[in-house]
Motif scaffolding. Structure first.
Motif, PDB file in Angstrom:
ATOM      1  N   GLU A 204      28.615   0.750  51.140  1.00  0.00           N
ATOM      2  CA  GLU A 204      28.375   2.166  50.884  1.00  0.00           C
ATOM      3  C   GLU A 204      27.396   2.744  51.909  1.00  0.00           C
ATOM      4  O   GLU A 204      27.626   3.832  52.464  1.00  0.00           O
ATOM      5  CB  GLU A 204      27.820   2.355  49.472  1.00  0.00           C
ATOM      6  CG  GLU A 204      27.556   3.803  49.100  1.00  0.00           C
ATOM      7  CD  GLU A 204      27.033   3.947  47.682  1.00  0.00           C
ATOM      8  OE1 GLU A 204      27.233   5.028  47.095  1.00  0.00           O
ATOM      9  OE2 GLU A 204      26.421   2.988  47.162  1.00  0.00           O
ATOM     10  N   SER A 205      26.318   2.025  52.177  1.00  0.00           N
ATOM     11  CA  SER A 205      25.302   2.494  53.123  1.00  0.00           C
ATOM     12  C   SER A 205      25.866   2.598  54.538  1.00  0.00           C
ATOM     13  O   SER A 205      25.510   3.514  55.293  1.00  0.00           O
ATOM     14  CB  SER A 205      24.095   1.550  53.109  1.00  0.00           C
ATOM     15  OG  SER A 205      23.496   1.512  51.830  1.00  0.00           O
ATOM     16  N   THR A 206      26.735   1.659  54.892  1.00  0.00           N
ATOM     17  CA  THR A 206      27.355   1.692  56.222  1.00  0.00           C
ATOM     18  C   THR A 206      28.252   2.918  56.370  1.00  0.00           C
ATOM     19  O   THR A 206      28.235   3.596  57.403  1.00  0.00           O
ATOM     20  CB  THR A 206      28.168   0.406  56.462  1.00  0.00           C
ATOM     21  OG1 THR A 206      27.286  -0.720  56.430  1.00  0.00           O
ATOM     22  CG2 THR A 206      28.869   0.453  57.818  1.00  0.00           C
ATOM     23  N   CYS A 207      29.041   3.198  55.343  1.00  0.00           N
ATOM     24  CA  CYS A 207      29.913   4.384  55.378  1.00  0.00           C
ATOM     25  C   CYS A 207      29.083   5.659  55.522  1.00  0.00           C
ATOM     26  O   CYS A 207      29.413   6.547  56.324  1.00  0.00           O
ATOM     27  CB  CYS A 207      30.762   4.452  54.111  1.00  0.00           C
ATOM     28  SG  CYS A 207      32.036   3.170  53.976  1.00  0.00           S
ATOM     29  N   ILE A 208      28.014   5.750  54.757  1.00  0.00           N
ATOM     30  CA  ILE A 208      27.152   6.936  54.811  1.00  0.00           C
ATOM     31  C   ILE A 208      26.508   7.065  56.189  1.00  0.00           C
ATOM     32  O   ILE A 208      26.460   8.160  56.776  1.00  0.00           O
ATOM     33  CB  ILE A 208      26.071   6.866  53.714  1.00  0.00           C
ATOM     34  CG1 ILE A 208      26.718   7.009  52.331  1.00  0.00           C
ATOM     35  CG2 ILE A 208      25.007   7.941  53.926  1.00  0.00           C
ATOM     36  CD1 ILE A 208      25.758   6.779  51.176  1.00  0.00           C
ATOM     37  N   TYR A 209      26.024   5.947  56.717  1.00  0.00           N
ATOM     38  CA  TYR A 209      25.373   5.955  58.034  1.00  0.00           C
ATOM     39  C   TYR A 209      26.322   6.481  59.114  1.00  0.00           C
ATOM     40  O   TYR A 209      25.960   7.363  59.901  1.00  0.00           O
ATOM     41  CB  TYR A 209      24.905   4.540  58.381  1.00  0.00           C
ATOM     42  CG  TYR A 209      24.573   4.354  59.845  1.00  0.00           C
ATOM     43  CD1 TYR A 209      23.361   4.800  60.367  1.00  0.00           C
ATOM     44  CD2 TYR A 209      25.485   3.745  60.707  1.00  0.00           C
ATOM     45  CE1 TYR A 209      23.062   4.639  61.715  1.00  0.00           C
ATOM     46  CE2 TYR A 209      25.189   3.583  62.051  1.00  0.00           C
ATOM     47  CZ  TYR A 209      23.982   4.033  62.552  1.00  0.00           C
ATOM     48  OH  TYR A 209      23.697   3.885  63.886  1.00  0.00           O
ATOM     49  N   ILE A 210      27.541   5.965  59.141  1.00  0.00           N
ATOM     50  CA  ILE A 210      28.485   6.371  60.188  1.00  0.00           C
ATOM     51  C   ILE A 210      28.901   7.834  60.018  1.00  0.00           C
ATOM     52  O   ILE A 210      28.987   8.585  60.993  1.00  0.00           O
ATOM     53  CB  ILE A 210      29.721   5.452  60.189  1.00  0.00           C
ATOM     54  CG1 ILE A 210      29.306   4.015  60.541  1.00  0.00           C
ATOM     55  CG2 ILE A 210      30.760   5.951  61.193  1.00  0.00           C
ATOM     56  CD1 ILE A 210      30.432   3.007  60.462  1.00  0.00           C
ATOM     57  N   LEU A 211      29.150   8.252  58.785  1.00  0.00           N
ATOM     58  CA  LEU A 211      29.525   9.651  58.553  1.00  0.00           C
ATOM     59  C   LEU A 211      28.416  10.596  59.000  1.00  0.00           C
ATOM     60  O   LEU A 211      28.681  11.654  59.597  1.00  0.00           O
ATOM     61  CB  LEU A 211      29.850   9.868  57.073  1.00  0.00           C
ATOM     62  CG  LEU A 211      31.203   9.321  56.610  1.00  0.00           C
ATOM     63  CD1 LEU A 211      31.289   9.321  55.088  1.00  0.00           C
ATOM     64  CD2 LEU A 211      32.355  10.140  57.208  1.00  0.00           C
ATOM     65  N   GLU A 212      27.183  10.228  58.720  1.00  0.00           N
ATOM     66  CA  GLU A 212      26.064  11.065  59.160  1.00  0.00           C
ATOM     67  C   GLU A 212      25.964  11.092  60.682  1.00  0.00           C
ATOM     68  O   GLU A 212      25.659  12.136  61.275  1.00  0.00           O
ATOM     69  CB  GLU A 212      24.765  10.560  58.542  1.00  0.00           C
ATOM     70  CG  GLU A 212      24.673  10.825  57.042  1.00  0.00           C
ATOM     71  CD  GLU A 212      23.396  10.290  56.428  1.00  0.00           C
ATOM     72  OE1 GLU A 212      22.738   9.432  57.070  1.00  0.00           O
ATOM     73  OE2 GLU A 212      23.048  10.716  55.308  1.00  0.00           O
ATOM     74  N   MET A 213      26.239   9.958  61.320  1.00  0.00           N
ATOM     75  CA  MET A 213      26.231   9.920  62.779  1.00  0.00           C
ATOM     76  C   MET A 213      27.352  10.771  63.359  1.00  0.00           C
ATOM     77  O   MET A 213      27.261  11.268  64.484  1.00  0.00           O
ATOM     78  CB  MET A 213      26.358   8.477  63.271  1.00  0.00           C
ATOM     79  CG  MET A 213      25.184   7.578  62.908  1.00  0.00           C
ATOM     80  SD  MET A 213      23.611   8.143  63.605  1.00  0.00           S
ATOM     81  CE  MET A 213      23.896   7.839  65.353  1.00  0.00           C
ATOM     82  N   LEU A 214      28.416  10.947  62.580  1.00  0.00           N
ATOM     83  CA  LEU A 214      29.536  11.800  62.998  1.00  0.00           C
ATOM     84  C   LEU A 214      29.311  13.260  62.602  1.00  0.00           C
ATOM     85  O   LEU A 214      30.209  14.086  62.739  1.00  0.00           O
ATOM     86  CB  LEU A 214      30.839  11.296  62.366  1.00  0.00           C
ATOM     87  CG  LEU A 214      31.342   9.927  62.841  1.00  0.00           C
ATOM     88  CD1 LEU A 214      32.523   9.473  61.989  1.00  0.00           C
ATOM     89  CD2 LEU A 214      31.730   9.969  64.317  1.00  0.00           C
TER      90      LEU A 214
END
Length: 202
Positions: free
Chosen positions: A95-105
């Protein structure tokens, strides 16, 4: 770290001649073997060595995300003595990885708490949704990623420590925790690698 007598007695006949001359009873032999190999077992259990540890930890250094590093460390530390906690941490890592990448995008992550919805949002943003491909092999692999997400969410709900449990609740074992941590770490590694390769500098 390997005992000298193992190196010098590699074959069954050599070992038997060594051990029977050293100890007269089977109990003494068992105790001796246990004491000789205990340091090795302790080292393996405490070292944090994992099939994907090194490559994933290198990726985490590139990400420079303290939160992801903390969650991954929890996965590793809990996998042996706290399987329930490790399973919950494995789900949290994804979950944290998905959130991290989406925020970076520069996207706003789904806030519903539904891991499957969050992953679908990320997959669409990174062109990883199965229906975006015509080649059957890619559709199968990417569909498999979605299945892993579904499985981790279900495993955490059933065997993790995030919810109250029934009196006769089945307790997860070390192997369940290892499965969850390995699956989560492998998928997160793929997602972060894809982001770094295709989107980081765009």
């Amino acid at each position: 770290m390997l005992p000298d007598w193992v190196v010098g007695n590699r074959y069954g006949s050599q070992y038997w001649n060594f051990i029977k001359s050293k100890f007269p009873t089977y109990k003494e032999r068992r105790n001796f073997i246990y004491s000789e190999f205990s340091p090795i077992f302790d080292y393996i259990e405490k070292s944090g060595i994992y099939p994907i540890s090194e490559s994933f930890e290198e990726l985490l250094k590139v990400c420079n995300s303290p939160n992801l590093e903390i969650v991954w460390r929890k996965c590793i530390e809990r996998r042996i003595h706290d399987p329930e906690g490790a399973i919950t941490s494995a789900r949290t890592l994804l979950e944290s990885t998905c959130i991290y990448i989406l925020e970076m995008l520069n996207e706003i992550p789904d806030k519903s708490g539904d891991l499957q919805r969050l992953y679908k949002q990320l997959a669409k943003s990174m062109n990883l949704a199965p229906d975006m491909y015509h080649e059957q092999v890619f559709k199968q692999i990417l569909s498999g990623c979605g299945t892993v997400v579904d499985g981790l969410a279900g495993l955490r709900n059933k065997l993790g420590d995030a919810h109250g449990q029934e009196t006769k609740q089945v307790k997860p074992s070390k192997r369940h925790a290892e499965l969850a941590v390995n699956l989560s770490g492998t998928l997160c590694s793929f997602l972060i690698s894809t982001y770094e390769e295709k989107y980081r500098n765009k």
